[in-house]
Design a protein around this motif. Structure first.
Motif, PDB file in Angstrom:
ATOM      1  N   ALA A 105      10.877   9.035 -20.421  1.00 22.34           N
ATOM      2  CA  ALA A 105      10.159   9.354 -19.180  1.00 22.34           C
ATOM      3  C   ALA A 105      10.770  10.586 -18.515  1.00 22.34           C
ATOM      4  N   GLU A 106      12.080  10.695 -18.532  1.00 21.56           N
ATOM      5  CA  GLU A 106      12.727  11.874 -17.950  1.00 21.56           C
ATOM      6  C   GLU A 106      12.343  13.137 -18.714  1.00 21.56           C
ATOM      7  N   ASP A 107      12.287  13.029 -20.040  1.00 21.45           N
ATOM      8  CA  ASP A 107      11.878  14.177 -20.855  1.00 21.45           C
ATOM      9  C   ASP A 107      10.447  14.597 -20.535  1.00 21.45           C
ATOM     10  N   ILE A 108       9.572  13.608 -20.364  1.00 26.52           N
ATOM     11  CA  ILE A 108       8.176  13.908 -20.029  1.00 26.52           C
ATOM     12  C   ILE A 108       8.095  14.600 -18.672  1.00 26.52           C
ATOM     13  N   LEU A 109       8.833  14.101 -17.695  1.00 25.39           N
ATOM     14  CA  LEU A 109       8.841  14.743 -16.373  1.00 25.39           C
ATOM     15  C   LEU A 109       9.341  16.186 -16.480  1.00 25.39           C
ATOM     16  N   ASN A 110      10.376  16.399 -17.273  1.00 22.40           N
ATOM     17  CA  ASN A 110      10.892  17.765 -17.455  1.00 22.40           C
ATOM     18  C   ASN A 110       9.853  18.669 -18.112  1.00 22.40           C
ATOM     19  N   GLU A 111       9.121  18.129 -19.086  1.00 27.52           N
ATOM     20  CA  GLU A 111       8.044  18.901 -19.723  1.00 27.52           C
ATOM     21  C   GLU A 111       6.955  19.249 -18.709  1.00 27.52           C
ATOM     22  N   CYS A 112       6.617  18.283 -17.873  1.00 29.91           N
ATOM     23  CA  CYS A 112       5.579  18.513 -16.854  1.00 29.91           C
ATOM     24  C   CYS A 112       6.040  19.551 -15.836  1.00 29.91           C
ATOM     25  N   ASP A 113       7.313  19.485 -15.466  1.00 29.04           N
ATOM     26  CA  ASP A 113       7.859  20.491 -14.554  1.00 29.04           C
ATOM     27  C   ASP A 113       7.788  21.875 -15.195  1.00 29.04           C
ATOM     28  N   SER A 114       8.169  21.969 -16.468  1.00 28.38           N
ATOM     29  CA  SER A 114       8.137  23.258 -17.181  1.00 28.38           C
ATOM     30  C   SER A 114       6.722  23.821 -17.230  1.00 28.38           C
ATOM     31  N   PHE A 115       5.763  22.953 -17.529  1.00 28.40           N
ATOM     32  CA  PHE A 115       4.365  23.395 -17.536  1.00 28.40           C
ATOM     33  C   PHE A 115       3.984  23.973 -16.174  1.00 28.40           C
ATOM     34  N   PHE A 116       4.338  23.254 -15.123  1.00 31.74           N
ATOM     35  CA  PHE A 116       4.019  23.689 -13.763  1.00 31.74           C
ATOM     36  C   PHE A 116       4.616  25.067 -13.499  1.00 31.74           C
ATOM     37  N   TYR A 117       5.899  25.239 -13.783  1.00 31.10           N
ATOM     38  CA  TYR A 117       6.571  26.508 -13.489  1.00 31.10           C
ATOM     39  C   TYR A 117       5.982  27.662 -14.300  1.00 31.10           C
ATOM     40  N   LYS A 118       5.638  27.403 -15.553  1.00 30.09           N
ATOM     41  CA  LYS A 118       5.088  28.454 -16.412  1.00 30.09           C
ATOM     42  C   LYS A 118       3.679  28.867 -15.980  1.00 30.09           C
ATOM     43  N   ASN A 119       2.976  27.968 -15.331  1.00 30.38           N
ATOM     44  CA  ASN A 119       1.577  28.225 -14.964  1.00 30.38           C
ATOM     45  C   ASN A 119       1.354  28.271 -13.453  1.00 30.38           C
ATOM     46  N   GLU A 120       2.426  28.410 -12.715  1.00 28.16           N
ATOM     47  CA  GLU A 120       2.342  28.333 -11.259  1.00 28.16           C
ATOM     48  C   GLU A 120       1.443  29.399 -10.630  1.00 28.16           C
ATOM     49  N   GLU A 121       1.259  30.492 -11.322  1.00 32.87           N
ATOM     50  CA  GLU A 121       0.396  31.548 -10.793  1.00 32.87           C
ATOM     51  C   GLU A 121      -1.012  31.025 -10.495  1.00 32.87           C
ATOM     52  N   THR A 122      -1.436  30.023 -11.245  1.00 31.61           N
ATOM     53  CA  THR A 122      -2.751  29.411 -11.004  1.00 31.61           C
ATOM     54  C   THR A 122      -2.785  28.785  -9.609  1.00 31.61           C
ATOM     55  N   ILE A 123      -1.723  28.090  -9.238  1.00 32.37           N
ATOM     56  CA  ILE A 123      -1.631  27.476  -7.911  1.00 32.37           C
ATOM     57  C   ILE A 123      -1.607  28.574  -6.847  1.00 32.37           C
ATOM     58  N   THR A 124      -0.826  29.604  -7.098  1.00 38.43           N
ATOM     59  CA  THR A 124      -0.734  30.724  -6.154  1.00 38.43           C
ATOM     60  C   THR A 124      -2.101  31.369  -5.952  1.00 38.43           C
ATOM     61  N   ASP A 125      -2.860  31.522  -7.023  1.00 35.71           N
ATOM     62  CA  ASP A 125      -4.196  32.123  -6.913  1.00 35.71           C
ATOM     63  C   ASP A 125      -5.128  31.265  -6.056  1.00 35.71           C
ATOM     64  N   ILE A 126      -5.060  29.953  -6.218  1.00 37.41           N
ATOM     65  CA  ILE A 126      -5.882  29.048  -5.403  1.00 37.41           C
ATOM     66  C   ILE A 126      -5.503  29.197  -3.936  1.00 37.41           C
ATOM     67  N   LEU A 127      -4.211  29.256  -3.666  1.00 41.31           N
ATOM     68  CA  LEU A 127      -3.754  29.388  -2.275  1.00 41.31           C
ATOM     69  C   LEU A 127      -4.068  30.770  -1.705  1.00 41.31           C
ATOM     70  N   LYS A 128      -4.046  31.801  -2.539  1.00 47.50           N
ATOM     71  CA  LYS A 128      -4.428  33.146  -2.072  1.00 47.50           C
ATOM     72  C   LYS A 128      -5.905  33.175  -1.679  1.00 47.50           C
ATOM     73  N   THR A 129      -6.722  32.456  -2.419  1.00 48.65           N
ATOM     74  CA  THR A 129      -8.146  32.372  -2.066  1.00 48.65           C
ATOM     75  C   THR A 129      -8.300  31.715  -0.711  1.00 48.65           C
ATOM     76  N   TYR A 130      -7.564  30.635  -0.487  1.00 48.43           N
ATOM     77  CA  TYR A 130      -7.580  29.956   0.805  1.00 48.43           C
ATOM     78  C   TYR A 130      -7.128  30.913   1.910  1.00 48.43           C
ATOM     79  N   ALA A 131      -6.046  31.633   1.654  1.00 50.85           N
ATOM     80  CA  ALA A 131      -5.516  32.567   2.652  1.00 50.85           C
ATOM     81  C   ALA A 131      -6.533  33.659   2.974  1.00 50.85           C
ATOM     82  N   SER A 132      -7.280  34.093   1.979  1.00 51.04           N
ATOM     83  CA  SER A 132      -8.252  35.161   2.212  1.00 51.04           C
ATOM     84  C   SER A 132      -9.411  34.703   3.110  1.00 51.04           C
ATOM     85  N   GLU A 133      -9.587  33.383   3.224  1.00 53.73           N
ATOM     86  CA  GLU A 133     -10.666  32.847   4.053  1.00 53.73           C
ATOM     87  C   GLU A 133     -10.269  32.712   5.531  1.00 53.73           C
TER      88      GLU A 133
END
Length: 134
Positions: A105-133
């Protein structure tokens, strides 16, 4: 550079661009508890995972609110690959609640964290859209 880009990147009296001011504004709204849902939940998710991983996000949200409701709201805004990652992390978190020594379970959580960090720009883009509104 088009006219829109010129104004978007033009610095204000504070030395920040309009885009930067809007970005700061959404975080101010979030800190005041006034950010719009589901962006507020997304900002909490982003901040918590960046501060201590999915484990911290789940633990803090569970202790300070309704975790299942938060996850449900996140699923409304997250792209599919992030929803799948969130589900996978949550299942691993539940295993850890019952068996704190589960290395799998700890390994899975670490994998999920890694995925998040590697793809975080997607979250930033969603929040930038919100900010632009704003």
């Amino acid at each position: 550079m088009g006219l829109f880009d010129f104004f978007k990147n033009k610095k204000t009296e504070t030395g920040l661009t309009d885009e930067q001011l809007r970005w700061n504004k959404i975080w101010d709204l979030w800190a005041e508890g006034k950010a719009k849902s589901p962006y507020s939940e997304l900002m909490t998710y982003d901040g918590e995972v960046n501060n201590g991983g999915h484990d911290q996000y789940f633990f803090n949200t569970e202790n300070n609110g309704d975790l299942e409701k938060e996850i449900s709201v996140l699923k409304q805004i997250l792209p599919e690959k992030f929803k799948n990652n969130l589900n996978k992390a949550y299942k691993a978190y539940l295993v850890l609640e019952e068996d704190e020594d589960s290395e799998e379970a700890e390994d899975i959580l670490n994998e999920c964290d890694s995925f998040f960090y590697k793809n975080e720009e997607t979250i930033t883009d969603i929040l930038k859209t919100y900010a632009s509104e704003i």
